[in-house]
Motif scaffolding. Structure first.
Motif, PDB file in Angstrom:
ATOM      1  N   SER A   1       0.826  -1.201   0.000  1.00 21.04           N
ATOM      2  CA  SER A   1       0.000   0.000   0.000  1.00 21.04           C
ATOM      3  C   SER A   1       0.860   1.250   0.000  1.00 21.04           C
ATOM      4  CB  SER A   1      -0.904   0.005   1.242  1.00 21.04           C
ATOM      5  OG  SER A   1      -1.536   1.248   1.385  1.00 21.04           O
ATOM      6  N   SER A   2       0.416   2.269  -0.717  1.00 20.63           N
ATOM      7  CA  SER A   2       1.146   3.535  -0.722  1.00 20.63           C
ATOM      8  C   SER A   2       0.919   4.318   0.563  1.00 20.63           C
ATOM      9  CB  SER A   2       0.722   4.381  -1.931  1.00 20.63           C
ATOM     10  OG  SER A   2      -0.679   4.658  -1.869  1.00 20.63           O
ATOM     11  N   GLU A   3      -0.056   3.908   1.365  1.00 22.26           N
ATOM     12  CA  GLU A   3      -0.303   4.585   2.628  1.00 22.26           C
ATOM     13  C   GLU A   3       0.735   4.159   3.652  1.00 22.26           C
ATOM     14  OE1 GLU A   3      -3.862   5.427   5.881  1.00 22.26           O
ATOM     15  OE2 GLU A   3      -4.119   3.876   4.359  1.00 22.26           O
ATOM     16  N   PRO A   4       1.336   5.103   4.376  1.00 19.17           N
ATOM     17  CA  PRO A   4       2.351   4.749   5.364  1.00 19.17           C
ATOM     18  C   PRO A   4       1.800   3.845   6.462  1.00 19.17           C
ATOM     19  CG  PRO A   4       2.454   7.088   4.845  1.00 19.17           C
ATOM     20  CD  PRO A   4       1.209   6.564   4.206  1.00 19.17           C
ATOM     21  N   PHE A   5       2.726   3.116   7.079  1.00 17.59           N
ATOM     22  CA  PHE A   5       2.352   2.154   8.090  1.00 17.59           C
ATOM     23  C   PHE A   5       1.549   2.785   9.226  1.00 17.59           C
ATOM     24  CE2 PHE A   5       3.403   0.185  12.218  1.00 17.59           C
ATOM     25  CZ  PHE A   5       2.786  -1.043  12.030  1.00 17.59           C
TER      26      PHE A   5
ATOM     27  N   ASP B   1       9.744  -4.859  -0.521  1.00 20.93           N
ATOM     28  CA  ASP B   1       8.663  -5.352  -1.370  1.00 20.93           C
ATOM     29  C   ASP B   1       9.146  -6.591  -2.117  1.00 20.93           C
ATOM     30  OD1 ASP B   1       7.002  -3.294  -0.639  1.00 20.93           O
ATOM     31  OD2 ASP B   1       7.359  -2.081  -2.430  1.00 20.93           O
ATOM     32  N   GLY B   2       8.327  -7.630  -2.095  1.00 25.19           N
ATOM     33  CA  GLY B   2       8.670  -8.844  -2.804  1.00 25.19           C
ATOM     34  C   GLY B   2       9.417  -9.871  -1.990  1.00 25.19           C
ATOM     35  N   SER B   3       9.935  -9.497  -0.833  1.00 24.55           N
ATOM     36  CA  SER B   3      10.605 -10.488   0.008  1.00 24.55           C
ATOM     37  C   SER B   3       9.575 -11.468   0.571  1.00 24.55           C
ATOM     38  CB  SER B   3      11.335  -9.809   1.170  1.00 24.55           C
ATOM     39  OG  SER B   3      11.755 -10.773   2.131  1.00 24.55           O
TER      40      SER B   3
ATOM     41  N   LEU C   1      15.185   1.820   8.926  1.00 22.15           N
ATOM     42  CA  LEU C   1      14.333   3.004   9.052  1.00 22.15           C
ATOM     43  C   LEU C   1      14.003   3.570   7.675  1.00 22.15           C
ATOM     44  CD1 LEU C   1      16.252   4.722  11.993  1.00 22.15           C
ATOM     45  CD2 LEU C   1      14.070   3.510  12.167  1.00 22.15           C
ATOM     46  N   GLU C   2      15.009   3.661   6.818  1.00 22.64           N
ATOM     47  CA  GLU C   2      14.799   4.242   5.496  1.00 22.64           C
ATOM     48  C   GLU C   2      13.979   3.322   4.596  1.00 22.64           C
ATOM     49  OE1 GLU C   2      18.678   5.241   4.048  1.00 22.64           O
ATOM     50  OE2 GLU C   2      18.848   7.024   5.332  1.00 22.64           O
ATOM     51  N   LEU C   3      14.252   2.013   4.657  1.00 21.05           N
ATOM     52  CA  LEU C   3      13.500   1.099   3.800  1.00 21.05           C
ATOM     53  C   LEU C   3      12.044   1.011   4.249  1.00 21.05           C
ATOM     54  CD1 LEU C   3      13.599  -0.780   1.395  1.00 21.05           C
ATOM     55  CD2 LEU C   3      14.293  -2.632   2.934  1.00 21.05           C
ATOM     56  N   ALA C   4      11.815   1.014   5.557  1.00 22.28           N
ATOM     57  CA  ALA C   4      10.438   0.982   6.054  1.00 22.28           C
ATOM     58  C   ALA C   4       9.656   2.190   5.549  1.00 22.28           C
ATOM     59  CB  ALA C   4      10.433   0.940   7.580  1.00 22.28           C
ATOM     60  N   GLU C   5      10.256   3.352   5.621  1.00 21.22           N
ATOM     61  CA  GLU C   5       9.560   4.554   5.159  1.00 21.22           C
ATOM     62  C   GLU C   5       9.278   4.484   3.661  1.00 21.22           C
ATOM     63  OE1 GLU C   5       9.911   9.440   5.203  1.00 21.22           O
ATOM     64  OE2 GLU C   5      11.570   8.231   5.967  1.00 21.22           O
ATOM     65  N   SER C   6      10.236   3.996   2.900  1.00 22.44           N
ATOM     66  CA  SER C   6      10.067   4.013   1.443  1.00 22.44           C
ATOM     67  C   SER C   6       9.066   2.967   0.963  1.00 22.44           C
ATOM     68  CB  SER C   6      11.420   3.794   0.756  1.00 22.44           C
ATOM     69  OG  SER C   6      11.887   2.473   0.950  1.00 22.44           O
ATOM     70  N   THR C   7       8.868   1.896   1.736  1.00 23.13           N
ATOM     71  CA  THR C   7       7.940   0.842   1.312  1.00 23.13           C
ATOM     72  C   THR C   7       6.593   0.917   2.030  1.00 23.13           C
ATOM     73  OG1 THR C   7       8.828  -0.724   2.948  1.00 23.13           O
ATOM     74  CG2 THR C   7       9.815  -0.752   0.736  1.00 23.13           C
ATOM     75  N   GLY C   8       6.394   1.910   2.874  1.00 25.44           N
ATOM     76  CA  GLY C   8       5.134   2.022   3.593  1.00 25.44           C
ATOM     77  C   GLY C   8       5.009   1.032   4.736  1.00 25.44           C
ATOM     78  N   ARG C   9       6.151   0.545   5.225  1.00 24.28           N
ATOM     79  CA  ARG C   9       6.145  -0.376   6.358  1.00 24.28           C
ATOM     80  C   ARG C   9       6.601   0.350   7.623  1.00 24.28           C
ATOM     81  NH1 ARG C   9       7.328  -3.724   1.880  1.00 24.28           N
ATOM     82  NH2 ARG C   9       5.877  -5.489   1.820  1.00 24.28           N
ATOM     83  N   GLY C  10       6.702  -0.414   8.711  1.00 25.34           N
ATOM     84  CA  GLY C  10       7.060   0.190   9.982  1.00 25.34           C
ATOM     85  C   GLY C  10       8.092  -0.624  10.727  1.00 25.34           C
ATOM     86  N   VAL C  11       8.636  -0.017  11.769  1.00 21.86           N
ATOM     87  CA  VAL C  11       9.543  -0.698  12.692  1.00 21.86           C
ATOM     88  C   VAL C  11       9.104  -0.373  14.113  1.00 21.86           C
ATOM     89  CG1 VAL C  11      11.476  -0.592  11.064  1.00 21.86           C
ATOM     90  CG2 VAL C  11      11.232   1.187  12.804  1.00 21.86           C
ATOM     91  N   PHE C  12       9.381  -1.293  15.013  1.00 21.98           N
ATOM     92  CA  PHE C  12       9.177  -1.066  16.441  1.00 21.98           C
ATOM     93  C   PHE C  12      10.518  -1.265  17.135  1.00 21.98           C
ATOM     94  CE2 PHE C  12       4.846  -1.935  15.131  1.00 21.98           C
ATOM     95  CZ  PHE C  12       4.100  -1.063  15.920  1.00 21.98           C
TER      96      PHE C  12
END
Length: 283
Positions: free
Chosen positions: A2-6, A116-118, A140-151
């Motif tokens: 999704s293009s919407e952020p996490f 994406d795709g993993s 941090l950077e990959l999560a932001e660019s793919t619309g994912r998150g980190v905890f």
């Protein structure tokens, strides 16, 4: 993806399904109590049944990666299958992997869990910052660019955690992590990437840390961070405890219960009822 952020997707899920995250923790004892063998077939049946029960009624599910890894490559394949099934069921996934390293190794961990795709890509992954917060930069950077998150592990309730996280008093290690997460979400908001109230960089804060939040002067309400709070249910924290502990940050909290829900198995409908009761108790 999704293009919407996490953060926006998590906020929507919490608004629709409540503030409960269900852990999927295939401990050997739980497998046995469900009448399943401690092997890959038992692991697969356990995890997919848990997903079937939980997916319609929780904001997210959180598979404990170590309990899949202990079965080797076939266990990882079962985890991949679970993550794919969760995507198909439209429920968010948080891979509880607690990864943390430096340089190209951290980039490889990020690639595994956030690209994406993993086949292991989850909606979010837990990270350990104790090689320095900036060591997490690739994730941090990959999560932001793919619309994912980190905890990011911020303040944990295990007794050993205090020997590291509490060091420094009013300039504690934990406070440094919380401040870094706040800055990360603020910078993402400035870039227009963090929509809504929650950013893509979250915190893990134990539901049973007691007075430590106040003693260390941690202000979670200004971080813009989703807060993953393990310890609800079987580990002793009640809904009242959570509301008292997190105060003004309560709307950001995703309370996690694992064993407290999984002991209701192996029937998926009974698991769902247990999760509904826990979720409704948080409302």
């Amino acid at each position: 993806m999704s293009s919407e952020p996490f953060g926006g997707r998590l906020a929507a899920a919490m608004g629709e399904r409540g503030q409960l995250c269900a852990g999927i923790d295939p401990h050997p004892g739980l497998l046995a109590s469900w009448g399943l063998a401690d092997d890959v077939d038992g692991l697969r049946a356990f995890s997919l049944t848990a997903l079937e029960g939980f997916a319609p009624v929780v904001a997210a599910v959180k598979p404990q990666v170590a309990l899949f890894e202990r079965h080797g490559s076939a266990g990882i394949a079962a985890l991949e299958e679970l993550l794919a099934a969760a995507r198909a069921a439209d429920v968010l996934t948080i891979a509880d992997a607690k990864r943390g390293d430096i340089g190209s190794t951290m980039a490889a961990y990020a690639d595994a869990w956030l690209r994406d795709g993993s086949p292991l890509a989850a909606d979010a992954v837990t990270l350990s910052p104790y090689l320095g917060f900036e060591s997490l930069r690739p994730a941090l950077e990959l999560a932001e660019s793919t619309g994912r998150g980190v905890f990011v592990l911020g303040l944990t309730s295990n007794p050993e955690g205090a020997s590291v996280q509490h060091v420094g008093g009013d300039r504690s290690v934990a406070k440094g992590i919380v401040d870094a997460v706040r800055a990360e979400n603020a910078a993402a908001a400035d870039r227009g990437r963090a929509e809504g109230a929650l950013g893509h960089t979250g915190l893990v804060v134990g539901a049973t840390v007691g007075e430590a939040l106040g003693l260390l002067g941690l202000d979670l309400g200004t971080t813009g961070a989703p807060i993953l709070a393990p310890g609800f249910g079987a580990q002793g924290a009640t809904a009242e405890d959570l509301r008292s502990l997190f105060g003004s940050a309560w709307p950001q909290v995703l309370a996690t219960s694992s064993r407290g829900l999984l002991v209701a198995g192996p029937d998926a409908s009974v698991l769902r009822a247990a999760a509904e009761r826990a979720r409704d108790g948080l409302a």
